[in-house]
Design a protein around this motif. Structure first.
Motif, short mmCIF file in Angstrom:
data_model
loop_
_atom_site.label_atom_id
_atom_site.label_comp_id
_atom_site.label_asym_id
_atom_site.label_seq_id
_atom_site.Cartn_x
_atom_site.Cartn_y
_atom_site.Cartn_z
N PRO A 1 2.66 -22.22 22.35
CA PRO A 1 2.86 -22.52 20.89
C PRO A 1 1.89 -22.43 19.93
O PRO A 1 1.95 -22.16 18.59
N VAL A 2 0.64 -22.43 20.46
CA VAL A 2 -0.47 -22.33 19.59
C VAL A 2 -0.63 -20.86 19.14
O VAL A 2 -0.73 -20.33 18.03
N ARG A 3 -0.40 -20.13 20.29
CA ARG A 3 -0.17 -18.50 19.84
C ARG A 3 0.99 -18.15 18.98
O ARG A 3 0.81 -17.27 18.11
N ALA A 4 2.15 -18.80 19.49
CA ALA A 4 3.47 -18.62 18.43
C ALA A 4 3.27 -18.91 17.09
O ALA A 4 3.51 -18.05 16.11
N PHE A 5 2.37 -20.01 16.72
CA PHE A 5 2.25 -20.16 15.52
C PHE A 5 1.70 -19.37 14.37
O PHE A 5 2.23 -19.11 13.38
N VAL A 6 0.87 -18.32 14.77
CA VAL A 6 0.40 -17.24 14.16
C VAL A 6 1.03 -15.90 14.37
O VAL A 6 0.42 -14.97 13.81
N GLN A 7 2.17 -15.84 14.99
CA GLN A 7 2.92 -14.73 15.20
C GLN A 7 3.81 -14.32 13.95
O GLN A 7 4.35 -15.15 13.52
N PRO A 8 4.17 -13.06 13.58
CA PRO A 8 5.10 -12.84 12.59
C PRO A 8 6.37 -13.17 13.26
O PRO A 8 6.66 -13.46 14.29
N PRO A 9 7.45 -13.66 12.25
CA PRO A 9 7.27 -13.65 10.87
C PRO A 9 7.05 -14.90 10.04
O PRO A 9 6.85 -14.85 8.79
N HIS A 10 7.11 -15.98 10.61
CA HIS A 10 7.20 -17.30 10.13
C HIS A 10 5.89 -17.56 9.19
O HIS A 10 6.18 -18.10 8.02
N ILE A 11 4.93 -17.40 9.61
CA ILE A 11 3.61 -17.79 9.12
C ILE A 11 3.52 -16.71 7.85
O ILE A 11 3.02 -16.99 6.75
N ASP A 12 3.84 -15.52 8.14
CA ASP A 12 3.83 -14.23 6.97
C ASP A 12 4.67 -14.85 6.16
O ASP A 12 4.06 -14.68 4.74
N ASP A 13 5.79 -15.21 6.40
CA ASP A 13 6.88 -15.73 5.26
C ASP A 13 6.09 -16.81 4.29
O ASP A 13 6.36 -17.07 3.16
N ALA A 14 5.61 -17.75 5.06
CA ALA A 14 5.27 -19.12 4.45
C ALA A 14 4.05 -18.71 3.55
O ALA A 14 3.81 -19.39 2.47
N VAL A 15 3.24 -17.90 3.88
CA VAL A 15 2.14 -17.21 2.82
C VAL A 15 2.72 -16.70 1.65
O VAL A 15 2.56 -17.13 0.56
N GLU A 16 3.77 -15.75 2.05
CA GLU A 16 4.39 -15.17 0.81
C GLU A 16 5.07 -16.01 0.05
O GLU A 16 5.15 -15.98 -1.13
N LEU A 17 5.74 -17.04 0.42
CA LEU A 17 6.58 -18.01 -0.34
C LEU A 17 5.53 -18.82 -1.15
O LEU A 17 5.67 -19.15 -2.35
N LEU A 18 4.47 -19.36 -0.42
CA LEU A 18 3.28 -19.77 -1.26
C LEU A 18 2.67 -19.10 -2.32
O LEU A 18 2.35 -19.69 -3.34
N ALA A 19 2.36 -18.05 -1.98
CA ALA A 19 1.67 -16.93 -2.95
C ALA A 19 2.45 -16.61 -3.99
O ALA A 19 2.00 -16.19 -5.10
N ALA A 20 3.98 -16.77 -3.97
CA ALA A 20 4.65 -16.87 -5.34
C ALA A 20 4.42 -17.74 -6.28
O ALA A 20 4.64 -17.55 -7.40
N SER A 21 3.64 -19.07 -6.03
CA SER A 21 3.30 -20.00 -7.08
C SER A 21 1.94 -19.27 -7.52
O SER A 21 1.04 -18.60 -6.95
N PRO A 22 1.39 -19.93 -8.54
CA PRO A 22 0.39 -19.34 -9.42
C PRO A 22 -0.89 -20.25 -8.81
O PRO A 22 -1.36 -21.20 -9.47
N LEU A 23 -1.25 -19.99 -7.50
CA LEU A 23 -2.53 -20.57 -6.86
C LEU A 23 -3.60 -19.87 -7.12
O LEU A 23 -3.69 -18.42 -7.52
N ASP A 24 -4.70 -20.10 -6.59
CA ASP A 24 -6.00 -19.85 -6.83
C ASP A 24 -6.63 -19.45 -5.37
O ASP A 24 -7.69 -18.84 -5.36
N ALA B 1 -7.54 -25.82 -10.87
CA ALA B 1 -7.70 -25.07 -9.63
C ALA B 1 -6.51 -25.74 -8.93
O ALA B 1 -6.35 -26.82 -8.67
N ARG B 2 -5.88 -24.54 -8.25
CA ARG B 2 -4.48 -25.16 -7.57
C ARG B 2 -4.59 -24.28 -5.91
O ARG B 2 -4.96 -23.09 -5.96
N ILE B 3 -4.72 -25.23 -5.01
CA ILE B 3 -4.99 -24.79 -3.69
C ILE B 3 -3.89 -24.91 -2.89
O ILE B 3 -3.12 -26.01 -2.91
#
Length: 269
Positions: free
Chosen positions: A66-89, A15-17
């Protein structure tokens, strides 16, 4: 030709998290890896968090913008997309305070938005995992221990979040420890919970905040206080394992709380 006896190299992970963390925080990855058995690997992606400086330094109380800004697009969206390019579960969001300010409905919208970038890999967040874990354990009265760098308003928002989810919050507040990640020890956190929280007679204690050092106190507190203890990274890792289809692996984990004996969706007696 000689037969090569290969040593473990990490590629045999069952399992890869993935976990998305603030750029200067090592807590979620460190605690995930501490809990993880050999057959699970942990993979991080980082997003800039304006309340942290190099070396993990923060102000004594983090501002809310900054707490609100952390979850605003595009940075967290890009981070998820880049992470999801790996074969994760599964992918976990290692950040608590954003859910407090977004409330449950806003957090659902965030997860729905990020899911469109995740290639079908299941996603969870700390507060979603906490609600799932508390429900599975049958806990209704909850004490929420927040990091010292959360102010009283942020703590109240957290209490509102869990109240909205149907729990009775018998205690909440920033813990009375130094507001510095490097100065929080398992011994100090354990002592503070014993003296400050246990008297409220909760069914469970939730140590919120993914940047607070906490998983090492779970087992001793559960044995001594006779209640369930959840921490941000413990419950997030637990939920991610189940979303990854690694329920059997989760049940093999010992020493990090009764939660790992519990399946999501099953109320403990």
């Amino acid at each position: 030709m000689n037969t090569i006896r290969a040593r473990k190299d990490g590629w045999e992970a069952q399992a890869r998290i993935g976990v998305v963390v603030p750029h200067a925080d090592v807590g979620p990855e460190a605690e995930f890896q501490a809990i993880a058995p050999e057959e699970v690997s942990v993979h991080g992606s980082r997003v800039h968090f304006g309340a942290m400086r190099a070396g993990g330094e923060m102000d004594p109380k983090i501002p809310h913008d900054p707490v609100r800004a952390f979850v605003q697009p595009p940075h967290i969206d890009d981070a998820v997309e880049l992470l999801a390019a790996s074969p994760l579960d599964a992918i976990a969001l290692g950040f608590t305070s954003s859910a407090y300010v977004l409330r449950a409905s806003g957090e659902k919208s965030l997860l729905d938005r990020l899911a469109r970038r995740a290639r079908g890999i299941p996603l969870t967040s700390t507060t979603v995992a906490a609600v799932t874990g508390l429900t599975a354990l049958g806990a209704r009265k909850v004490a929420v221990v927040n990091p010292p760098w959360f102010d009283d308003q942020l703590s109240r928002l957290g209490a509102d979040y869990f109240t909205e989810q149907g729990f009775t919050v018998v205690h909440h507040g920033p813990c009375g420890l130094p507001s510095d990640q490097k100065l929080i020890t398992p011994q100090a956190l354990s002592a503070w919970i014993r003296t400050t929280v246990a008297g409220h007679r909760p069914d469970a204690v939730l140590v919120a905040g993914n940047g607070i050092r906490a998983v090492g106190v779970i087992d001793a507190l559960e044995q001594d206080l006779h209640l369930a203890v959840l921490t941000a990274n413990q419950v997030l890792f637990w939920h991610a394992l189940h979303l990854a289809g690694a329920s059997r692996t989760a049940r093999k984990i010992t020493g990090y709380g009764q939660l790992f004996d519990t399946e999501p969706g099953s109320a403990a007696s």
